[in-house]
Structure formats: C-alpha cells, structure tokens
Design a protein around this motif. Structure first.
Motif, PDB file in Angstrom:
ATOM      1  N   PHE A  86      -8.306  26.008  49.360  1.00 21.79           N
ATOM      2  CA  PHE A  86      -7.746  27.359  49.382  1.00 21.79           C
ATOM      3  C   PHE A  86      -8.847  28.429  49.434  1.00 21.79           C
ATOM      4  O   PHE A  86      -8.567  29.591  49.676  1.00 21.79           O
ATOM      5  N   ASN A  87     -10.082  28.005  49.178  1.00 22.00           N
ATOM      6  CA  ASN A  87     -11.207  28.946  49.110  1.00 22.00           C
ATOM      7  C   ASN A  87     -11.977  28.915  50.432  1.00 22.00           C
ATOM      8  O   ASN A  87     -13.119  28.470  50.500  1.00 22.00           O
ATOM      9  N   VAL A  88     -11.350  29.411  51.477  1.00 22.59           N
ATOM     10  CA  VAL A  88     -11.909  29.316  52.826  1.00 22.59           C
ATOM     11  C   VAL A  88     -13.235  30.062  52.934  1.00 22.59           C
ATOM     12  O   VAL A  88     -14.160  29.623  53.616  1.00 22.59           O
ATOM     13  N   LYS A  89     -13.352  31.195  52.239  1.00 21.70           N
ATOM     14  CA  LYS A  89     -14.570  32.010  52.340  1.00 21.70           C
ATOM     15  C   LYS A  89     -15.727  31.473  51.501  1.00 21.70           C
ATOM     16  O   LYS A  89     -16.846  31.981  51.581  1.00 21.70           O
ATOM     17  N   ASN A  90     -15.462  30.443  50.686  1.00 23.66           N
ATOM     18  CA  ASN A  90     -16.506  29.866  49.827  1.00 23.66           C
ATOM     19  C   ASN A  90     -17.146  30.910  48.917  1.00 23.66           C
ATOM     20  O   ASN A  90     -18.376  31.031  48.823  1.00 23.66           O
ATOM     21  N   VAL A  91     -16.299  31.666  48.234  1.00 25.21           N
ATOM     22  CA  VAL A  91     -16.751  32.647  47.252  1.00 25.21           C
ATOM     23  C   VAL A  91     -16.279  32.183  45.873  1.00 25.21           C
ATOM     24  O   VAL A  91     -15.103  31.877  45.685  1.00 25.21           O
ATOM     25  N   TYR A  92     -17.208  32.129  44.917  1.00 30.45           N
ATOM     26  CA  TYR A  92     -16.888  31.606  43.585  1.00 30.45           C
ATOM     27  C   TYR A  92     -17.325  32.588  42.501  1.00 30.45           C
ATOM     28  O   TYR A  92     -18.295  33.333  42.667  1.00 30.45           O
ATOM     29  N   PHE A  93     -16.633  32.527  41.367  1.00 32.97           N
ATOM     30  CA  PHE A  93     -17.053  33.270  40.185  1.00 32.97           C
ATOM     31  C   PHE A  93     -17.790  32.305  39.260  1.00 32.97           C
ATOM     32  O   PHE A  93     -17.384  31.148  39.097  1.00 32.97           O
ATOM     33  N   ALA A  94     -18.875  32.793  38.671  1.00 36.38           N
ATOM     34  CA  ALA A  94     -19.680  31.934  37.810  1.00 36.38           C
ATOM     35  C   ALA A  94     -20.215  32.739  36.636  1.00 36.38           C
ATOM     36  O   ALA A  94     -20.147  33.974  36.618  1.00 36.38           O
ATOM     37  N   GLN A  95     -20.761  32.030  35.660  1.00 39.58           N
ATOM     38  CA  GLN A  95     -21.411  32.641  34.505  1.00 39.58           C
ATOM     39  C   GLN A  95     -22.909  32.373  34.593  1.00 39.58           C
ATOM     40  O   GLN A  95     -23.337  31.256  34.864  1.00 39.58           O
ATOM     41  N   TYR A  96     -23.681  33.429  34.389  1.00 41.79           N
ATOM     42  CA  TYR A  96     -25.140  33.295  34.398  1.00 41.79           C
ATOM     43  C   TYR A  96     -25.654  33.701  33.028  1.00 41.79           C
ATOM     44  O   TYR A  96     -25.303  34.771  32.504  1.00 41.79           O
ATOM     45  N   GLY A  97     -26.484  32.852  32.438  1.00 43.46           N
ATOM     46  CA  GLY A  97     -26.953  33.119  31.080  1.00 43.46           C
ATOM     47  C   GLY A  97     -28.464  33.197  30.964  1.00 43.46           C
ATOM     48  O   GLY A  97     -29.189  32.409  31.582  1.00 43.46           O
ATOM     49  N   GLU A  98     -28.924  34.165  30.183  1.00 46.08           N
ATOM     50  CA  GLU A  98     -30.331  34.283  29.791  1.00 46.08           C
ATOM     51  C   GLU A  98     -30.396  34.166  28.278  1.00 46.08           C
ATOM     52  O   GLU A  98     -29.537  34.720  27.582  1.00 46.08           O
ATOM     53  N   PRO A  99     -31.408  33.456  27.743  1.00 47.63           N
ATOM     54  CA  PRO A  99     -31.483  33.221  26.290  1.00 47.63           C
ATOM     55  C   PRO A  99     -31.330  34.480  25.444  1.00 47.63           C
ATOM     56  O   PRO A  99     -30.624  34.493  24.442  1.00 47.63           O
ATOM     57  N   ARG A 100     -31.975  35.582  25.824  1.00 47.21           N
ATOM     58  CA  ARG A 100     -31.966  36.776  24.992  1.00 47.21           C
ATOM     59  C   ARG A 100     -30.880  37.777  25.390  1.00 47.21           C
ATOM     60  O   ARG A 100     -30.601  38.711  24.646  1.00 47.21           O
ATOM     61  N   GLU A 101     -30.314  37.593  26.585  1.00 48.01           N
ATOM     62  CA  GLU A 101     -29.372  38.583  27.090  1.00 48.01           C
ATOM     63  C   GLU A 101     -27.915  38.115  27.060  1.00 48.01           C
ATOM     64  O   GLU A 101     -27.012  38.894  27.343  1.00 48.01           O
ATOM     65  N   GLY A 102     -27.676  36.868  26.737  1.00 49.97           N
ATOM     66  CA  GLY A 102     -26.315  36.356  26.759  1.00 49.97           C
ATOM     67  C   GLY A 102     -25.874  36.021  28.178  1.00 49.97           C
ATOM     68  O   GLY A 102     -26.697  35.896  29.090  1.00 49.97           O
ATOM     69  N   THR A 103     -24.577  35.881  28.371  1.00 48.32           N
ATOM     70  CA  THR A 103     -24.063  35.507  29.690  1.00 48.32           C
ATOM     71  C   THR A 103     -23.341  36.681  30.337  1.00 48.32           C
ATOM     72  O   THR A 103     -22.851  37.582  29.652  1.00 48.32           O
ATOM     73  N   ARG A 104     -23.308  36.642  31.650  1.00 46.21           N
ATOM     74  CA  ARG A 104     -22.561  37.642  32.400  1.00 46.21           C
ATOM     75  C   ARG A 104     -21.992  37.010  33.658  1.00 46.21           C
ATOM     76  O   ARG A 104     -22.464  35.964  34.119  1.00 46.21           O
ATOM     77  N   ARG A 105     -20.995  37.672  34.192  1.00 43.42           N
ATOM     78  CA  ARG A 105     -20.312  37.146  35.367  1.00 43.42           C
ATOM     79  C   ARG A 105     -21.082  37.487  36.635  1.00 43.42           C
ATOM     80  O   ARG A 105     -21.582  38.610  36.794  1.00 43.42           O
ATOM     81  N   VAL A 106     -21.196  36.516  37.541  1.00 43.56           N
ATOM     82  CA  VAL A 106     -21.812  36.745  38.846  1.00 43.56           C
ATOM     83  C   VAL A 106     -20.895  36.151  39.915  1.00 43.56           C
ATOM     84  O   VAL A 106     -19.959  35.396  39.620  1.00 43.56           O
ATOM     85  N   VAL A 107     -21.173  36.504  41.154  1.00 42.95           N
ATOM     86  CA  VAL A 107     -20.414  35.976  42.284  1.00 42.95           C
ATOM     87  C   VAL A 107     -21.344  35.122  43.133  1.00 42.95           C
ATOM     88  O   VAL A 107     -22.456  35.549  43.473  1.00 42.95           O
ATOM     89  N   LEU A 108     -20.903  33.922  43.458  1.00 39.92           N
ATOM     90  CA  LEU A 108     -21.679  33.019  44.300  1.00 39.92           C
ATOM     91  C   LEU A 108     -21.021  32.931  45.674  1.00 39.92           C
ATOM     92  O   LEU A 108     -19.804  32.804  45.781  1.00 39.92           O
ATOM     93  N   LYS A 109     -21.840  32.986  46.724  1.00 38.31           N
ATOM     94  CA  LYS A 109     -21.319  32.939  48.087  1.00 38.31           C
ATOM     95  C   LYS A 109     -22.113  31.940  48.919  1.00 38.31           C
ATOM     96  O   LYS A 109     -23.342  31.901  48.834  1.00 38.31           O
ATOM     97  N   ARG A 110     -21.381  31.189  49.732  1.00 39.02           N
ATOM     98  CA  ARG A 110     -22.049  30.322  50.704  1.00 39.02           C
ATOM     99  C   ARG A 110     -22.255  31.055  52.032  1.00 39.02           C
ATOM    100  O   ARG A 110     -22.803  30.498  52.976  1.00 39.02           O
ATOM    101  N   LEU A 111     -21.763  32.274  52.113  1.00 42.67           N
ATOM    102  CA  LEU A 111     -21.932  33.149  53.284  1.00 42.67           C
ATOM    103  C   LEU A 111     -21.201  32.675  54.533  1.00 42.67           C
ATOM    104  O   LEU A 111     -21.484  33.137  55.638  1.00 42.67           O
ATOM    105  N   GLY A 112     -20.267  31.753  54.361  1.00 47.00           N
ATOM    106  CA  GLY A 112     -19.488  31.292  55.505  1.00 47.00           C
ATOM    107  C   GLY A 112     -18.586  30.144  55.110  1.00 47.00           C
ATOM    108  O   GLY A 112     -18.722  29.562  54.033  1.00 47.00           O
TER     109      GLY A 112
END
Length: 433
Positions: A86-112
């Motif tokens: 169902f994810n034809v555009k290959n766009v995903y939501f992910a969590q990115y974490g840094e030890p001192r900054e905690g986690t935040r939401r990012v978007v991952l793309k395969r660009l096609g």
C-alpha cells in the motif's frame, strides 16, 4: 426503484468494507511469523534492506553510522513489510534517537517506487554492459555518473542540463550552489567538484538524475528561511528528512480562521519562491494537498515534496536576454477532470523574468473552487462565512487568480488576494482576544 438505490449502495459499501477487513485479517494470519519477526528486528540496520550494498549507485552515506547503530527505527506500522504493497511512494515514519537529546520523529524516503528503483538499475546496467542485469557497483563506473573524474573542476550546465526538473535549465551559479551545499560529503563548502571523492561525485549525479529532492532541500535549506523540510542525511537508497507535521489535506475541514491562515501562508510561499533576493525562481510543478504539511506547534506550512521543482536563474535570463525575456508570462488555465493538474511550458519558465506560475498553481490546485482532491472540490477556502460569501470579493479574487479574464490579471489578483487574506487573519486574531 430510485428510493432503494441509496440503501443498496450503503449495503454494497458495508460489504466491501467487511471484505477488506477480512482480507487484512487473512493476510495477518498468513504472515504471523513474519509479523513477530518484524517487531523484533530493526531492518534499518540491514545493509541490503536500505540498499547500502548498491553504493555508489545510491543517494549517500552521511547517516549510515546512525542507521547501523540502531538510532533510527521504524514506527509501529512501518515495521510490517506486508503493508508495503500500500506504500507505493516508499515513504515511512521513523524514530531517531540521540543519547542526550531523546527521540524525535523523522521521515524516511526511498525517493521512488520499487519499480522506479529497479528501472534505474536496469538503465545503469544497459548503458554499461548492454544487459538489464549486471554487477551494479562495477557498472556505474562505466556510465555518465562516472564521467566527471577528479580532473574536472566544475559541474557545468552542458553536462547535466535536462536530467531532471531541478536542472532543466541550470546556470553555473545554481550548479555551484548545489555542489557547495552538498551534504553527503565531509568537505562541503566548496563549489569545486574536484574536491569530492569519486564515489561522492557519482552519488551526487545519480541523485540529480533520479530524484533531485535531496539536492533541492540542501541547496535551499529551511535554516535560511526557505519553505522546505529539513534534509538530515542518507544511507544507501534511503534519505531522512525532518518530520514537519500533518499533511495539508488534514486541515481541509478545519475551522475557517485556520484555513484562512494556511491559505495566506501558501500565497506567501508562492511569492517567496517566485521573487527573492537571490534571483532564483523556484517553480512548483507538482502542487497537491499531499505535498505540503503543517507544523503542529507553529502552524507553519512547509513544502514536503521537492522532486518536481524547476529552478530558473533570473540573473542569467536578464544577462542572456532570450526572445521575449522581459514579457510577462501568464500560465494558461486548464479546467481538467483530473486531480492536481497544471498547464505550463518549461521553456517559458526558463526564459522569462516575470512568471505567474506559482500563484496559478496554488490558486487552482489548493485554494479555489477548481481544486479537486480525493473526490472533493471547492479548495481549502470552501464554505466561507456568510458575510464573506455575500461580499463576493474572495470568490472574485480566487477566480481571477485561477482563470484570469484580464491580461496580467493573475499578477494583480495574487497580490490583492495575499493582502485580503492577511486582513482576514488580522481580523480573526483581534476577535480571538
């Protein structure tokens, strides 16, 4: 007979809904083992999954340490591989974490899509070996992506012109900016192509040809006030960008004052990308509700899809003076029955100093009654309050901005519409107090 038609349609809709739920349940049962495995494993640490094994036929490696260290992980639904259909555009939501900054939401793309990515592999192989399959890593060294070796000083227009919308009509000034701000190298800051490693040059050129969105975000960064999502980095064939917020479509039925504020921001974006101190005109060729998002805290509208952005260097146009360069260009209105359709001439966008394309695109595809998206019509400014509808000024400005009746009418209407929306926003803020 006609009386029973809505009832029959309602039953049909419920049946289809039930079939969909049952189908998903069956898929879940068939993928139970894979389901548990998906939640236990972080696939973003798998070199083959992110196509790191295909580099330098990839988009970069600046974030690979973060991926390999497990600092980036899919959110819940992104872990379920059977949902990729169902994810034809290959766009995903992910969590990115840094030890001192905690986690935040990012978007991952395969660009096609998967097919588009497979096609670029086949093209590389055919150009290098004449066959659709080959050793991709060896093959890319025999393509135009490897043409610019360490002896080549600059990335020049004649090499890459027409590869993508970003470089449909590139100037040397634009290409120097792209190279200088290229984020997939440790030695960024120089416009000299020879300062990049061979692999970095190939990655830059492949990105430029396949999907230049990362280069748009890097060359016109949000940190400098450009209305684009922030580029974070890449690993293999996955790029990471900052999560902005919910897509613009989510606000289609928001309260009127909110929609007016969003509309004003959209017109401001159209103006900024058309007229700015850098004399680069950035024309949005794909304008839809999915390609903009709204910040949850500041309510700021941001462009989140930069693949189809044509950049024209107004300084170069004034210098070269092509035919009719100083004649204002008016985009032709086209009332089509498809979603998010636009009419434009790339050659005219490249050869005119004064162009109304961005105003036209925003008015037609997002704001006016002509805007069509996901089966709805009416645009973001649908159903205005009675006193505004009765006044008629808003509707008249939107119509003239979309389908002008006067020569150069869209230029005037766009300016007046921005002013009118600004007044409405100011009035609503006073009322709120």
């Amino acid at each position: 007979m006609l009386r029973f038609l809505p009832l029959k349609l309602g039953r049909l809709y419920r049946c289809l809904k039930l079939l969909l739920v049952v189908g998903l349940f069956v898929i879940l049962l068939m993928n139970t083992h894979n389901l548990f495995a998906s939640f236990q494993k972080n696939e973003l640490t798998d070199r083959r999954f992110i196509n790191l094994n295909k580099c330098p036929a990839c988009f970069g490696t600046s974030w690979c340490r973060k991926f390999m260290n497990g600092q980036v992980s899919f959110e819940t639904w992104g872990r379920l591989r059977f949902l990729d259909v169902f994810n034809v555009k290959n766009v995903y939501f992910a969590q990115y974490g840094e030890p001192r900054e905690g986690t935040r939401r990012v978007v991952l793309k395969r660009l096609g899509s998967n097919q588009e990515l497979a096609d670029i592999d086949q093209k590389i192989c055919k150009r290098a070996t004449g066959r659709p399959r080959c050793d991709l890593i060896q093959a890319i060294y025999k393509t135009e992506f490897a043409r610019l070796n360490g002896d080549v000083r600059l990335l020049t227009p004649e090499v890459v012109e027409g590869w993508s919308d970003l470089v449909h009509c590139p100037s040397q000034r634009l290409l120097d900016r792209v190279v200088r701000r290229y984020a997939e190298t440790k030695d960024s800051g120089s416009f000299l192509l020879k300062n990049l490693k061979d692999t970095e040059r190939m990655q830059l050129l492949m990105t430029l040809a396949f999907n230049p969105e990362p280069l748009v975000l890097q060359s016109f960064p949000s940190d400098e006030g450009w209305p684009f999502a922030k580029y974070l980095g890449a690993c293999g064939r996955v790029v990471a960008v900052n999560y902005v917020g919910e897509e613009l479509w989510s606000f289609y039925n928001a309260p009127w004052d909110k929609r007016v504020d969003l509309a004003r921001q959209l017109m401001d974006i159209a103006e900024q990308l058309t007229n700015n101190d850098f004399e680069f005109a950035l024309y949005l060729l794909d304008v839809s509700f999915d390609n903009f998002a709204v910040g949850p805290r500041d309510g700021k509208v941001i462009v989140v899809d930069g693949e189809n952005v044509l950049v024209a260097d107004k300084r170069l146009i004034k210098q070269n003076k092509p035919e009719n360069y100083d004649v204002w260009y008016e985009s032709r209105f086209e009332d089509c029955d498809k979603e998010a359709c636009l009419s434009f001439s790339k050659e005219s966008l490249c050869n005119r100093v004064t162009v109304d394309h961005n105003y036209y695109a925003v008015c037609q595809n997002l704001l006016s009654r002509y805007a069509t998206w996901r089966g709805t019509t009416g645009g973001l400014l649908h159903d205005p309050p009675a006193h505004i509808a009765k006044d008629g000024q808003l509707e008249a400005l939107l119509d003239e901005c979309t389908n002008p009746k006067k020569r150069y009418g869209r230029f005037t209407a766009a300016k007046e519409l921005r002013d009118y929306l600004t007044q409405l926003v100011a009035a609503s803020s006073v009322t709120a107090r």
